[in-house]
Enzyme design. Structure first.
Site, PDB file in Angstrom:
ATOM      1  N   ALA A 155       0.825  -1.209   0.000  1.00  0.00           N
ATOM      2  CA  ALA A 155       0.000   0.000   0.000  1.00  0.00           C
ATOM      3  C   ALA A 155       0.858   1.259   0.000  1.00  0.00           C
ATOM      4  O   ALA A 155       0.648   2.174  -0.808  1.00  0.00           O
ATOM      5  CB  ALA A 155      -0.938  -0.012   1.205  1.00  0.00           C
TER       6      ALA A 155
ATOM      7  N   GLU B 247       9.423   4.267   7.353  1.00  0.00           N
ATOM      8  CA  GLU B 247       9.316   2.856   7.737  1.00  0.00           C
ATOM      9  C   GLU B 247      10.007   2.667   9.078  1.00  0.00           C
ATOM     10  O   GLU B 247      11.171   3.056   9.237  1.00  0.00           O
ATOM     11  CB  GLU B 247       9.963   1.976   6.671  1.00  0.00           C
ATOM     12  CG  GLU B 247      10.184   0.525   7.063  1.00  0.00           C
ATOM     13  CD  GLU B 247       8.916  -0.202   7.438  1.00  0.00           C
ATOM     14  OE1 GLU B 247       8.878  -0.772   8.552  1.00  0.00           O
ATOM     15  OE2 GLU B 247       7.960  -0.193   6.635  1.00  0.00           O
TER      16      GLU B 247
ATOM     17  N   ASN C 212       5.106  -6.666   5.960  1.00  0.00           N
ATOM     18  CA  ASN C 212       4.523  -7.979   5.685  1.00  0.00           C
ATOM     19  C   ASN C 212       4.494  -8.309   4.202  1.00  0.00           C
ATOM     20  O   ASN C 212       4.581  -9.463   3.807  1.00  0.00           O
ATOM     21  CB  ASN C 212       3.078  -8.047   6.217  1.00  0.00           C
ATOM     22  CG  ASN C 212       3.007  -8.270   7.701  1.00  0.00           C
ATOM     23  OD1 ASN C 212       3.891  -8.881   8.284  1.00  0.00           O
ATOM     24  ND2 ASN C 212       1.954  -7.780   8.316  1.00  0.00           N
TER      25      ASN C 212
ATOM     26  N   GLY D 175       3.058 -13.594  -2.625  1.00  0.00           N
ATOM     27  CA  GLY D 175       3.136 -13.088  -3.994  1.00  0.00           C
ATOM     28  C   GLY D 175       1.941 -13.416  -4.870  1.00  0.00           C
ATOM     29  O   GLY D 175       2.063 -13.490  -6.095  1.00  0.00           O
TER      30      GLY D 175
ATOM     31  N   ARG E  93     -10.723 -19.214   3.763  1.00  0.00           N
ATOM     32  CA  ARG E  93      -9.820 -19.356   4.911  1.00  0.00           C
ATOM     33  C   ARG E  93     -10.560 -19.579   6.226  1.00  0.00           C
ATOM     34  O   ARG E  93     -10.167 -20.413   7.040  1.00  0.00           O
ATOM     35  CB  ARG E  93      -8.950 -18.096   5.034  1.00  0.00           C
ATOM     36  CG  ARG E  93      -7.935 -17.968   3.926  1.00  0.00           C
ATOM     37  CD  ARG E  93      -7.283 -16.597   3.942  1.00  0.00           C
ATOM     38  NE  ARG E  93      -6.155 -16.551   3.033  1.00  0.00           N
ATOM     39  CZ  ARG E  93      -5.459 -15.445   2.780  1.00  0.00           C
ATOM     40  NH1 ARG E  93      -5.794 -14.315   3.367  1.00  0.00           N
ATOM     41  NH2 ARG E  93      -4.433 -15.479   1.957  1.00  0.00           N
TER      42      ARG E  93
END
Length: 505
Positions: free
Chosen positions: A51, A71, A79, A85, A331
């Site tokens: 993001a 950061e 993460n 990917g 999930r």
């Protein structure tokens, strides 16, 4: 650069490390001495995952002159750099080359409505899905490589629309977005921890930052003040590593569960935003990844290995040797089914997943799993039964029954889609499974344009935006696999357009 002194108030976020910051109340505010700005930037972005990197690059491309990414950890990516990917893209070129032409953004939204179980934001999901090809082009344009011919149907999706990066890691994307940002003039700084927001009423005007911070020691580094001329974008991710907060918002979540997240996923910036009035939603909706392995820590390789196991193999309970779920469900459904497998003392009875070895013996997912001893090559069902203490007769009966369902292309037990299932003949690749805490569906409430909503006025906090996992109320009760990367990349595009529009208003 140094700007003029600005006489503003520092508020409750200064107590960022304390749980009091979870209470968005101006009664916690306290005055501070006059602030002298150490420097000034047009846009400040907090977090360097999908993001944040997407927002940085796209904001720069909107003509914003000074874009700064902060950061708190020692590496770029958060993460996102360690995820699998995966990227869900309806109408992607690989999908079309496979002859799948009946997919669309609306089909993806239909799947997400089912998984959201009535708590999703359908309009937000549709906006993201409609920007899926834009997110894909962003990746391609910055040099991201996807696996040739690889597009599969993952859990909870009704179509094969999930592509994967060349090396099976989100780092393939974060690296390229970062490199493109550097080329185009984005500034990135590591080890910069947000201590507080600097507010002027219902407008954010800057941030108090501890530079040269060494996680997790909040006493390290020194404080600076950075002014934000146009926007602060929160892209700091979720809070799955914050055990105290997890316990508070969802006491039912098993505290013994491992977590896939990077160590920095602790949510302090989210709490600071809440302390300044940002409205939280769905904080108790914390998702587990059903592909976790008890034989490796963190995110690991199990996610990759089970992209074979869920499709071509079967999941078996060690308690009775039987299948117990639709291996291709979403999930939440799978995690709940897996965690019912427990011994009388309530300790985990780790189920196993098995699939044929010969066809996949050279696949890097299998090679790595066997190398790292989080999976085993076993020649027969008797060997599997012996190694994992499974009733051998029942295991054989279950696999024989499963093979019949494969041949019939119909699963009367769990209604699993059997189009990719293979008859299990051995030798086998076998791994153990147990869910891991993976994703926070809850976070800060935003409007469709990514503006953070103030819970006191129910209107946007001026110049404060949030995208990605730090936001809440989008996916509902469960998020589908391969949609987080899509959301982050797409909302990085959306927020850049919003900031340009707001700055011109």
């Amino acid at each position: 650069m140094h700007n003029r002194r600005n006489f503003l108030k520092l508020s409750a976020g200064a107590a960022i490390g304390g749980m009091a910051a979870a209470l968005p109340s101006t009664s916690l505010a306290k005055e501070c001495q006059a602030i002298k700005w150490d420097e000034s930037h047009d846009v400040i972005i907090v977090g360097s995952g999908f993001a944040g990197l997407s927002a940085a690059l796209n904001t720069k491309r909107q003509g914003i002159k000074s874009v700064l990414v902060l950061e708190k950890m020692q590496v770029i990516g958060g993460n996102s750099a360690i995820n699998g990917g995966w990227l869900a893209i309806p109408k992607n070129p690989i999908q079309l080359a496979q002859g799948i032409e009946d997919d669309s953004p609306e089909e993806l939204v239909k799947d997400q409505i089912i998984s959201g179980r009535g708590m999703q934001n359908e309009t937000a999901l549709r906006q993201i899905a409609n920007r899926a090809l834009d997110a894909y082009e962003l990746c391609i344009g910055t040099g991201v490589k996807f696996r040739d011919g690889f597009n599969i149907q993952v859990g909870g999706h009704n179509k094969a629309r999930a592509i994967r990066t060349q090396h099976g890691s989100g780092g393939d994307i974060t690296t390229k977005l970062y490199e493109a940002g550097v080329r185009e003039g984005v500034e990135y700084r590591l080890q910069h921890y947000i201590e507080d927001f600097i507010m002027d009423g219902q407008e954010i005007v800057g941030v108090k930052v501890r530079k040269n911070y060494r996680f997790p020691d909040i006493t390290t580094g020194s404080t600076i003040y950075i002014r934000a001329n146009k926007a602060v974008i929160l892209a700091n991710g979720g809070f799955a590593r914050n055990m105290k907060l997890r316990e508070m918002v969802d006491p039912s979540l098993d505290p013994t569960l491992d977590c896939t997240n990077a160590l920095g996923a602790t949510g302090e910036v989210t709490l600071t935003a809440m302390a300044h009035g940002a409205l939280p939603v769905h904080m108790n909706l914390i998702q587990t990844g059903h592909w976790g392995s008890p034989d490796e820590g963190g995110f690991g390789w199990s996610n990759a290995l089970l992209s074979i196991g869920w499709h071509q193999g079967a999941a078996i309970s060690v308690l009775n040797g039987k299948r117990f779920m639709d291996e291709r469900a979403d999930r939440k459904t799978c995690s709940e089914a897996i965690m019912k497998n427990r011994y009388p003392d309530n300790s985990p009875a780790y189920p196993v997943v098995l699939f044929n070895y010969e066809k996949y013996k050279d696949d890097d997912r299998v090679v790595r799993a066997l190398r790292d001893k989080m999976a085993w090559k076993l020649d027969s069902l008797d060997e599997i039964a012996s190694k994992f203490n499974i009733p051998a007769a029942e295991l054989k009966r279950s696999i024989n029954e499963y093979n019949g369902h494969v041949n019939a292309r119909k699963d009367p037990l769990f209604n699993r889609k059997m189009d990719t299932a293979e008859v299990l003949t051995g030798p086998f690749v076998v791994s153990r499974i147990w869910p891991k805490v993976h994703y926070c569906m809850g976070g800060l409430k935003t409007d469709l344009a990514a503006r953070v909503i103030d819970g006191r006025s129910m209107s946007p906090i001026k110049k404060l935006y949030a995208i990605g996992e730090v936001t809440g109320g989008i996916h509902g009760e469960a998020r589908l696999s391969s949609t987080s990367c899509l959301e982050c990349l797409a909302m990085g595009i959306v927020v850049s357009e919003t900031i340009k529009s707001d700055a011109q208003a």
